[in-house]
Design a protein around this motif. Structure first.
Motif: not given
Length: 127
Positions: A21-48
């Motif tokens: 939604f945030y990248t393909n619909v809204i148009g933000l860019e994907r920044r960080i997509d990294a695993p975390t020690p506790s399970g969920p990944r650290f996933l960020t998006v932002g304005v170019r």
């Protein structure tokens, strides 16, 4: 002492769905997509071109009072952004661009119910 705010969490039920939604619909860019020690990944998006990021973090999304957007994204032309996002399936509530003394805004929800708006300031409120 304090330097700057670098990110804010958007609580989402499904990180992959939110990323789409945030990248393909809204148009933000994907920044960080990294695993975390506790399970969920650290996933960020932002304005170019801007340092600030949203962290798409698993959790129960908060609900604001109707008529108030929790997250605001500045746009060059609110009416154009409204039409573009509407053509990509975004539903606005109310279903039109709002005209305020400070500028224009169009409010919508992400798939998890987080309230956002695109905003175009005018005069001293233009950024």
């Amino acid at each position: 002492m304090l330097k700057k705010v670098v990110y804010v969490a958007l609580l989402v039920s499904d990180q992959d769905k939110a990323l789409d939604f945030y990248t393909n619909v809204i148009g933000l860019e994907r920044r960080i997509d990294a695993p975390t020690p506790s399970g969920p990944r650290f996933l960020t998006v932002g304005v170019r071109g801007q340092d600030f990021e949203f962290v798409l973090w698993p959790g129960s999304p908060a609900k604001a009072e109707l008529g108030f957007a929790v997250y605001t994204i500045e746009v060059e032309d609110c009416r154009t952004a409204f039409e573009t996002l509407k053509s990509r399936g975004v539903t606005f509530e109310p279903p039109e661009v709002l005209d305020f003394p400070w500028g224009y805004a169009a409010r919508f929800e992400d798939p998890d119910g987080n309230l956002l708006q695109v905003r175009e300031g005018r005069g001293a409120f233009r950024r």
